[in-house]
Scaffold this motif. Sequence first.
Motif, PDB file in Angstrom:
ATOM      1  N   GLN A   2       0.796  -1.220   0.000  1.00  0.00           N
ATOM      2  CA  GLN A   2       0.000   0.000   0.000  1.00  0.00           C
ATOM      3  C   GLN A   2       0.832   1.276   0.000  1.00  0.00           C
ATOM      4  O   GLN A   2       0.394   2.332   0.448  1.00  0.00           O
ATOM      5  CB  GLN A   2      -0.970  -0.013   1.186  1.00  0.00           C
ATOM      6  CG  GLN A   2      -1.944  -1.176   1.097  1.00  0.00           C
ATOM      7  CD  GLN A   2      -2.910  -1.248   2.255  1.00  0.00           C
ATOM      8  OE1 GLN A   2      -2.656  -0.668   3.305  1.00  0.00           O
ATOM      9  NE2 GLN A   2      -4.006  -1.950   2.070  1.00  0.00           N
ATOM     10  N   SER A   3       2.052   1.163  -0.509  1.00  0.00           N
ATOM     11  CA  SER A   3       2.938   2.326  -0.677  1.00  0.00           C
ATOM     12  C   SER A   3       4.158   1.857  -1.459  1.00  0.00           C
ATOM     13  O   SER A   3       4.318   0.666  -1.733  1.00  0.00           O
ATOM     14  CB  SER A   3       3.366   2.899   0.681  1.00  0.00           C
ATOM     15  OG  SER A   3       4.168   1.964   1.372  1.00  0.00           O
ATOM     16  N   SER A   4       5.033   2.797  -1.799  1.00  0.00           N
ATOM     17  CA  SER A   4       6.281   2.432  -2.477  1.00  0.00           C
ATOM     18  C   SER A   4       7.327   3.507  -2.254  1.00  0.00           C
ATOM     19  O   SER A   4       7.021   4.707  -2.185  1.00  0.00           O
ATOM     20  CB  SER A   4       6.043   2.267  -3.982  1.00  0.00           C
ATOM     21  OG  SER A   4       7.246   1.927  -4.628  1.00  0.00           O
ATOM     22  N   LYS A   5       8.572   3.062  -2.103  1.00  0.00           N
ATOM     23  CA  LYS A   5       9.690   3.999  -1.995  1.00  0.00           C
ATOM     24  C   LYS A   5      10.302   4.309  -3.353  1.00  0.00           C
ATOM     25  O   LYS A   5      11.222   5.115  -3.455  1.00  0.00           O
ATOM     26  CB  LYS A   5      10.760   3.416  -1.062  1.00  0.00           C
ATOM     27  CG  LYS A   5      10.286   3.279   0.376  1.00  0.00           C
ATOM     28  CD  LYS A   5      11.378   2.711   1.262  1.00  0.00           C
ATOM     29  CE  LYS A   5      10.877   2.578   2.708  1.00  0.00           C
ATOM     30  NZ  LYS A   5      11.929   2.014   3.603  1.00  0.00           N
ATOM     31  N   ASN A   6       9.777   3.658  -4.396  1.00  0.00           N
ATOM     32  CA  ASN A   6      10.264   3.879  -5.763  1.00  0.00           C
ATOM     33  C   ASN A   6       9.655   5.171  -6.290  1.00  0.00           C
ATOM     34  O   ASN A   6       8.429   5.293  -6.433  1.00  0.00           O
ATOM     35  CB  ASN A   6       9.879   2.687  -6.638  1.00  0.00           C
ATOM     36  CG  ASN A   6      10.444   2.778  -8.045  1.00  0.00           C
ATOM     37  OD1 ASN A   6      10.322   3.799  -8.709  1.00  0.00           O
ATOM     38  ND2 ASN A   6      11.059   1.690  -8.491  1.00  0.00           N
ATOM     39  N   LEU A   7      10.493   6.147  -6.590  1.00  0.00           N
ATOM     40  CA  LEU A   7      10.006   7.469  -7.006  1.00  0.00           C
ATOM     41  C   LEU A   7       9.217   7.392  -8.307  1.00  0.00           C
ATOM     42  O   LEU A   7       8.215   8.097  -8.493  1.00  0.00           O
ATOM     43  CB  LEU A   7      11.181   8.439  -7.150  1.00  0.00           C
ATOM     44  CG  LEU A   7      11.949   8.766  -5.858  1.00  0.00           C
ATOM     45  CD1 LEU A   7      13.113   9.705  -6.155  1.00  0.00           C
ATOM     46  CD2 LEU A   7      11.012   9.388  -4.823  1.00  0.00           C
TER      47      LEU A   7
END
Length: 779
Positions: A31-36
């Motif tokens: 439910q999120s991502s650190k990939n810009l």
Amino acid sequence: MANERITESFFRNFIFKDELYKTNKILLEEQSSKNLKINKLLLNASKSGGGKGYPEFIVQFQHNPDILIVVECKTNKNYHKSKNGDKPKNYAVDGVLLYSSFLSKEYDVISIAVSGEKKSNLRISHFLQLKGTNEAHVKFKDDKFLSLAGYLNGYKTDEKKFNQDFQELLKYSKTLNDKLHSLKVPESNRSLLISGALIALTDKAFCNAYKFQNPKELSENLINTIKNKLTNVQNKHIEDIITTYGFITTHTILAKKENELRDIITNVNDKINNFIKTYKYFDTLGQFYIEFLRYANNDKGLGIVLTPPHITELFTEIANINKDSVVLDTCTGTGGFLISAMQKMIVDAAGDLEKEENIKSKQIIGVELQHSIFSLTCSNMYIHGDGRSNLIKGNCFDKKVIQNIKSYKPNVALLNPPYATTKNDIEEMEFIINSLSLIEKGSLSIAIVPMSCVTESKKVKLELRERLLKNHTLEAVFSMPNELFHNSNATVNTCVMVLKAKEKHPVNYKTYFGYWKEDGFIKIKNTGRIDFYHEWNSIKTKWLENYRNKEEIPGHSIKKVIKSSDEWCAEAYMETDYTLLKRENFIKNIKAYLSYKLNKDDGNLSIINQPILKGKFKLNTNNWKYFRYDDGTNNSVFEIKKGRRLTKKDQSEGSVPYVSSSSLNNGIDNYLGNGHTDENCISFACYGSIGEVFYQDEKVWVSDNANVFYIRNKELNAYIGMFLITILRLEQFRFSYGMTGKKERLQNFYIKLPVDKNDKPDWEFMENYIKSLPYSASL
């Protein structure tokens, strides 16, 4: 109470147990991502339409950064997929496809929709959406999770994915060709340069060093690495092969200008090496060879026409190649047949590493005469996983080469022999007979050759066909697509021959003839023939099933007893499919004829969309009977005569239509003042637009590019003319370059016509049928 976390836990636990997760080869985000990049793409992906939105899970692969897996979960299975009238954002399938539509702008996306609260009866749907496309297609089996490696493998072997990657590869081949042209690298050396780079890139030390070397050091390192990699090859010509690459160190730009060679190697690694790693047994170098020589006239002049990859794969299916096959190609070229065969054999080995090694070292035999191509083939086989040890440099007719080949006891031959371009060239059929002599008795030799090999009546062609039948069995002949070799810049019409070695063709044996003209590939400008609509696999399956069952299907296949003097192709014998004859076909031809008349008319002709007769006449072709075109007697329908030659320089201006082989303007090319040869007849183009037929209602000069049809014992008129040309146009499938419409061939054909009570052609019915159609009042 429904709890979506329960559904999510099923997927999460599945991931935690997967080998790729355990070995840290994937990244799992919830439910999120650190990939810009992912965050940017999902900026407006909220299911409510109000900003960012994230799926339940996003899976990224460490070594495959171009592919994502996204997962959307719903507790209630009734909310798995929307129906008409539902709000799609509230459903698992629709939600995950929404996220896919955003992410596919930069990634290939596997979408998984999961619904249900019990592990034993989850609803699971899979989709794949490729980068830059607007739609996702169904992928993998429903209601079951695969391993992450299984998802990756399915992705890599997806037909649409392959076609997309292949098109990108072809685009790059053009870019690279232009680049090498600007660097003044000769066409004949371009594929060698690429193969050398690919060989060197298999060496870890080279990969670590090449970006930091000056041009001279890099060119020398490249050659030394190629030498080190190929030294272990058990081939007496290996020194000659390595010498072939010597041009790299002496090239005035590659070996001297900063960054040029380095950038080529980097691009080859990014664009080509990654493709080869994904599609291991595909003749990638062959595709570049085709592109590099397309405008050089070298390949055509040498008789080199490389077989398209989907056809080399088809050959392996026809031959039923398996792990125990010993495959021979006496005209190896870049190795396309051997690479396809090796793939099928290794797949059949089912992971038996010892058997795989045996396949590569003892069961692949190739022969190539031309030095530069032999070097390319050896390199190509190395890149694709060995198989190069048994490549023989020489002439397949040479006694020593023959002795060497026979020691391997090959049991299948696949070949595309050099196409004869001069009188002194070896006939294609000689290569086939040679291959049959080299393989075990009862084994199959499959070859693709020009159609002229099986249709021409020249003495040398007939003698070769006679030799073949005396010693071997002609199992099948398949007529191939007219523009199959369009990507090779060749204009040859071909057929595939299947022959059983060293078993005399039995008396009254029926050979199978297939009409394999439509392979689903279409021509795209600046790209060539591609499987644009992804039809090839289903077409191939149909072809193979019909061949294996020896099914006779109107318009597709027929079995026929043949002799050496016959034409060995489906077009000569196959039944016309009269079920294709529809009322609309007749109306279309009437309108085309009236359009020609209107265009020619001085303004007095008016077109009336009315029939002459009221009521409809039924076409029941089941009750029709066959009649010979022209056997010289009144039992046949037509009297056929050849057109008369009139050269351009001998033509004078006038008003008499000059009918040639055009498909336009009723077949008329010009207007003459030289008189006429015929009138009130049917013209039949025998060259050019072969099979185009037109009713000629006035005096015309019919050229020698066409034949003239008159009806025996009957005066032709526009109504009968429209009826006959509509039926005759059903025969156009029989003709192509290599299968012309010459008079001698046409005379042996049969036409199916309605008959009267005396079993004679019912001319009255034909006339009345046309009179019952729209626009007939204008005829």
